[in-house]
Design a protein around this motif. Structure first.
Motif, mmCIF file in Angstrom:
data_model
loop_
_atom_site.group_PDB
_atom_site.id
_atom_site.type_symbol
_atom_site.label_atom_id
_atom_site.label_comp_id
_atom_site.label_asym_id
_atom_site.label_seq_id
_atom_site.Cartn_x
_atom_site.Cartn_y
_atom_site.Cartn_z
ATOM 1 N N GLU A 1 0.834 -1.207 0.000
ATOM 2 C CA GLU A 1 0.000 0.000 0.000
ATOM 3 C C GLU A 1 0.867 1.254 0.000
ATOM 4 O O GLU A 1 0.599 2.212 -0.724
ATOM 5 C CB GLU A 1 -0.919 -0.006 1.228
ATOM 6 N N SER A 2 1.926 1.247 0.800
ATOM 7 C CA SER A 2 2.835 2.382 0.868
ATOM 8 C C SER A 2 3.542 2.597 -0.466
ATOM 9 O O SER A 2 3.674 3.729 -0.938
ATOM 10 C CB SER A 2 3.860 2.152 1.979
ATOM 11 N N GLU A 3 3.982 1.509 -1.083
ATOM 12 C CA GLU A 3 4.664 1.610 -2.377
ATOM 13 C C GLU A 3 3.710 2.115 -3.459
ATOM 14 O O GLU A 3 4.091 2.931 -4.299
ATOM 15 C CB GLU A 3 5.254 0.252 -2.767
ATOM 16 N N THR A 4 2.468 1.650 -3.439
ATOM 17 C CA THR A 4 1.476 2.100 -4.413
ATOM 18 C C THR A 4 1.193 3.589 -4.241
ATOM 19 O O THR A 4 1.140 4.340 -5.220
ATOM 20 C CB THR A 4 0.166 1.289 -4.259
ATOM 21 N N MET A 5 1.026 4.020 -2.998
ATOM 22 C CA MET A 5 0.773 5.439 -2.717
ATOM 23 C C MET A 5 1.941 6.285 -3.202
ATOM 24 O O MET A 5 1.747 7.325 -3.843
ATOM 25 C CB MET A 5 0.561 5.656 -1.221
ATOM 26 N N SER A 6 3.145 5.842 -2.953
ATOM 27 C CA SER A 6 4.335 6.574 -3.380
ATOM 28 C C SER A 6 4.382 6.706 -4.898
ATOM 29 O O SER A 6 4.653 7.787 -5.426
ATOM 30 C CB SER A 6 5.591 5.861 -2.876
ATOM 31 N N SER A 7 4.097 5.614 -5.588
ATOM 32 C CA SER A 7 4.148 5.682 -7.056
ATOM 33 C C SER A 7 3.049 6.592 -7.601
ATOM 34 O O SER A 7 3.255 7.304 -8.587
ATOM 35 C CB SER A 7 4.067 4.286 -7.674
ATOM 36 N N ARG A 8 1.885 6.615 -6.957
ATOM 37 C CA ARG A 8 0.809 7.510 -7.392
ATOM 38 C C ARG A 8 1.194 8.983 -7.207
ATOM 39 O O ARG A 8 0.928 9.819 -8.060
ATOM 40 C CB ARG A 8 -0.477 7.221 -6.619
ATOM 41 N N VAL A 9 1.811 9.276 -6.077
ATOM 42 C CA VAL A 9 2.231 10.654 -5.807
ATOM 43 C C VAL A 9 3.296 11.075 -6.816
ATOM 44 O O VAL A 9 3.235 12.173 -7.385
ATOM 45 C CB VAL A 9 2.739 10.803 -4.353
ATOM 46 N N LYS A 10 4.268 10.199 -7.063
ATOM 47 C CA LYS A 10 5.320 10.515 -8.043
ATOM 48 C C LYS A 10 4.723 10.729 -9.430
ATOM 49 O O LYS A 10 5.101 11.657 -10.148
ATOM 50 C CB LYS A 10 6.362 9.396 -8.082
ATOM 51 N N TRP A 11 3.777 9.875 -9.811
ATOM 52 C CA TRP A 11 3.125 10.003 -11.109
ATOM 53 C C TRP A 11 2.406 11.349 -11.189
ATOM 54 O O TRP A 11 2.496 12.055 -12.190
ATOM 55 C CB TRP A 11 2.144 8.853 -11.346
ATOM 56 N N GLY A 12 1.688 11.691 -10.140
ATOM 57 C CA GLY A 12 0.963 12.961 -10.112
ATOM 58 C C GLY A 12 1.889 14.154 -10.246
ATOM 59 O O GLY A 12 1.585 15.114 -10.963
ATOM 60 N N LYS A 13 3.026 14.101 -9.589
ATOM 61 C CA LYS A 13 3.992 15.203 -9.692
ATOM 62 C C LYS A 13 4.579 15.286 -11.098
ATOM 63 O O LYS A 13 4.750 16.378 -11.638
ATOM 64 C CB LYS A 13 5.097 15.033 -8.648
ATOM 65 N N ARG A 14 4.903 14.135 -11.684
ATOM 66 C CA ARG A 14 5.424 14.121 -13.057
ATOM 67 C C ARG A 14 4.401 14.702 -14.028
ATOM 68 O O ARG A 14 4.732 15.499 -14.911
ATOM 69 C CB ARG A 14 5.801 12.698 -13.482
#
Length: 156
Positions: free
Chosen positions: A126-139
């Protein structure tokens, strides 16, 4: 979230509620003594080495100042399966139970390690998924030319 509420405000409210809940729970049990509240505010739980309050709690456990750890959930204890199991095993060797309320897991009970492993793996994922979503959103925001910092609150 309520309308107009930021994620930081929601986190602060949840954090305050949890502090109050555990303080009341511990203080209302005459057999318990409050050893402290250990919370790494705003720090990721993906690495124990980056969590000074968590490490302080483990140190106090080693000094026999704590004999039971109450925590809301496995994800609040650690969001890294290896860290979660490592520290639970260390504490178990010291005779210290970790009780995860949400999952109703007491680490001193014989058959709970498999259940803890599963919940720890889910917390890490869950933590890894949240992190990747945040990174995607910033990109995506950068790609669209949108500001990704709070530039209206910068000083200096």
């Amino acid at each position: 979230m309520q309308q107009g509420e930021t994620a930081i405000e929601r986190f602060a409210c949840e954090y305050t509620s949890q502090r109050t809940y555990y303080t009341d729970k511990i203080m209302s049990n005459p057999e318990w003594t409050m050893a402290g509240l250990f919370a790494d505010e705003g720090i990721t739980g993906t690495s124990a080495q980056k969590r000074p309050e968590f490490l302080r709690m483990i140190c106090q456990c080693r000094q026999k100042k704590i004999d039971l750890i109450l925590t809301k959930s496995v994800s609040r204890f650690a969001r890294n399966t290896v860290d979660s199991l490592k520290y639970v095993r260390i504490l178990k060797e010291l005779g210290i139970a970790v009780f995860f309320e949400e999952q109703n897991i007491n680490t001193l009970d014989a058959d709970n390690e498999m259940l803890l492993t599963i919940h720890s793996a889910f917390s890490q994922a869950e933590s890894e998924t949240m992190s990747s979503r945040v990174k995607w959103g910033k990109r995506e925001a950068m790609r669209e030319g949108k500001a990704i910092i709070q530039y209206n609150r910068l000083y200096g």
